[in-house]
Enzyme design. Sequence first.
Site, mmCIF file in Angstrom:
data_model
loop_
_atom_site.group_PDB
_atom_site.id
_atom_site.type_symbol
_atom_site.label_atom_id
_atom_site.label_comp_id
_atom_site.label_asym_id
_atom_site.label_seq_id
_atom_site.Cartn_x
_atom_site.Cartn_y
_atom_site.Cartn_z
ATOM 1 N N ASP A 54 0.832 -1.198 0.000
ATOM 2 C CA ASP A 54 0.000 0.000 0.000
ATOM 3 C C ASP A 54 0.869 1.253 0.000
ATOM 4 O O ASP A 54 1.806 1.374 0.785
ATOM 5 C CB ASP A 54 -0.887 -0.003 1.254
ATOM 6 C CG ASP A 54 -1.640 1.306 1.425
ATOM 7 O OD1 ASP A 54 -2.765 1.400 0.896
ATOM 8 O OD2 ASP A 54 -1.113 2.228 2.074
ATOM 9 N N TYR A 59 2.106 10.343 0.702
ATOM 10 C CA TYR A 59 3.161 9.916 1.619
ATOM 11 C C TYR A 59 4.476 10.568 1.193
ATOM 12 O O TYR A 59 5.193 10.057 0.331
ATOM 13 C CB TYR A 59 3.288 8.387 1.635
ATOM 14 C CG TYR A 59 2.056 7.664 2.110
ATOM 15 C CD1 TYR A 59 1.066 8.310 2.855
ATOM 16 C CD2 TYR A 59 1.863 6.315 1.816
ATOM 17 C CE1 TYR A 59 -0.065 7.643 3.292
ATOM 18 C CE2 TYR A 59 0.724 5.634 2.261
ATOM 19 C CZ TYR A 59 -0.235 6.318 2.983
ATOM 20 O OH TYR A 59 -1.354 5.650 3.411
ATOM 21 N N GLU A 225 -1.318 1.377 16.357
ATOM 22 C CA GLU A 225 -1.417 2.752 16.865
ATOM 23 C C GLU A 225 -0.084 3.485 16.754
ATOM 24 O O GLU A 225 0.471 4.001 17.730
ATOM 25 C CB GLU A 225 -1.903 2.763 18.326
ATOM 26 C CG GLU A 225 -3.375 2.457 18.490
ATOM 27 C CD GLU A 225 -4.293 3.558 17.972
ATOM 28 O OE1 GLU A 225 -3.894 4.737 18.023
ATOM 29 O OE2 GLU A 225 -5.406 3.235 17.526
ATOM 30 N N GLN A 301 11.283 -6.451 10.521
ATOM 31 C CA GLN A 301 9.965 -6.034 10.995
ATOM 32 C C GLN A 301 8.854 -6.773 10.253
ATOM 33 O O GLN A 301 7.862 -7.178 10.854
ATOM 34 C CB GLN A 301 9.793 -4.519 10.824
ATOM 35 C CG GLN A 301 10.610 -3.696 11.810
ATOM 36 C CD GLN A 301 10.566 -2.206 11.507
ATOM 37 O OE1 GLN A 301 9.969 -1.768 10.528
ATOM 38 N NE2 GLN A 301 11.221 -1.421 12.354
#
Length: 331
Positions: A54, A59, A225, A301
């Site tokens: 995405d 961005y 979050e 990650q």
Amino acid sequence: MKTMKLGKTGIDISRMGLGTWSIGGGSAWGGDHDLQVVVDTIREAPKLGVNLIDTAPGYNFGNSEKILGKALEGMNREDVVIITKCGVTWDQEMKGDLFNKVNGIQLYKNLNSESIKREIEESLKRMGTDYVDVYMTHWQSIEGSEYYVPIQKTMEVLNDLKAQGKIKAIGAANVDIKQIEEYLKWGELDIVQAKYSILDRGIEDEIIPCCRENGVTIQAYSPLEMGLLSGTMPRDYKPVGAQIPKKWFQPENMQKAMDVMDRWKPLCEKYNCTIANLALAWILAQGDFINLLSGSTTVDQIAENVKSAELELEASDVAMMREMVEAIDKD
């Protein structure tokens, strides 16, 4: 990595997608990343089972798309399903409703037909591809504004781009229930991108039931979050950039969230996983039509996040986690 169908398209996507807002760098993330590291991160994603990527022009002024384009130079385009977006521009001539100002440059919300036609061409050029798998409206028009564009008009141009083969599917982000219903009136809506985490469950009342009923994939963004639910932040963490105004980064709320994460530690032992794995697995446990969007800037990650999609949480643990966060979120 488990897979799922993208809406009604028949396209197979990984249950977890790679979000590249942070890969794009810029002031929202405290600066840019090492280019080769983030390019390699994107290239390794399909090898780890993550085929959904995405991005968006918004961005860091197209930088995320450019980085993806650089990565694609060393990849098989058919190995990835790409989402990019329209509706946030910095075109000072086209203008639109005022959005953020970043580095002194005004961003606008604009979904008029001419802007969308221009945006898709610019996105395709930045990414070096001749089609986008999913073209998504990033932010919605504001009713009553002089720049307001009815969803019917937006869908007309998106349906035309689909007929031309420049896009394969249509998505919408940051929509309310009425807007989703309007999109569904004027064509195929295959995916809705919405903020959803165990700490922010606002879409559960209306949006999730509507999407489930209409065969629309929900893609949850910011499921950690903005890193808070990674479980790795120290108690005295000071938020940066886009984190600063967010509800759960306010000092008292952040401490409450960290208290809850401390209480999840027995679950981490039970499932041999991290706090972040639990938070992501909880989202996936809410339904097989839900896709997870998780930002990563390194291969490690991504590998860590992939473990979350492999977790099978017991229903009683899913319920217990919900009860814990509801207890601190009564305001």
